[in-house]
Design a protein around this motif. Structure first.
Motif, short mmCIF file in Angstrom:
data_model
loop_
_atom_site.label_atom_id
_atom_site.label_comp_id
_atom_site.label_asym_id
_atom_site.label_seq_id
_atom_site.Cartn_x
_atom_site.Cartn_y
_atom_site.Cartn_z
N THR A 55 0.86 -1.18 0.00
CA THR A 55 0.00 0.00 0.00
C THR A 55 0.90 1.23 0.00
O THR A 55 2.11 1.13 0.22
N SER A 61 -0.28 -5.43 0.55
CA SER A 61 -1.67 -5.37 0.15
C SER A 61 -2.33 -6.74 0.28
O SER A 61 -1.66 -7.77 0.33
N TYR A 62 -3.66 -6.74 0.36
CA TYR A 62 -4.40 -7.99 0.48
C TYR A 62 -4.54 -8.63 -0.90
O TYR A 62 -4.68 -7.93 -1.90
N LEU A 66 -8.99 -12.77 -1.80
CA LEU A 66 -9.47 -12.60 -0.42
C LEU A 66 -10.49 -11.46 -0.35
O LEU A 66 -11.55 -11.60 0.27
N LEU A 67 -10.20 -10.35 -1.00
CA LEU A 67 -11.13 -9.22 -1.01
C LEU A 67 -12.44 -9.59 -1.70
O LEU A 67 -13.53 -9.19 -1.28
#
Length: 75
Positions: A55, A61-62, A66-67
């Motif tokens: 980020t 970052s994810y 998953l998001l």
């Protein structure tokens, strides 16, 4: 006069219901995870997402998959 908030300790039935609900939720989600082939969705998401390993503040970052799963749970 101040009001004293009384809290009731959970009964054995309350604990059993909460435990059963958590087990059902975990079982359902693991079944969905096994039934759905996430690879095509992951590939599509990885193509569409910008490749930013961190980020702007430096945190990792994810993963896009998953998001996406979080959005499905929200829906």
């Amino acid at each position: 006069m101040s009001k004293i908030k009384q809290t009731k300790a959970p009964s054995f039935a309350d604990i059993a219901v909460i435990d059963r609900r958590n087990k059902m939720r975990n079982t359902f989600l693991s079944q969905i995870n096994q039934l759905v082939d996430w690879r095509p969705i992951s590939n599509l998401l990885n193509k569409q997402c910008l490749k930013q390993p961190t980020t702007p503040m430096g945190a990792p970052s994810y993963p896009p998959l998953l998001l996406f799963k979080i959005l499905l749970l929200e829906t």
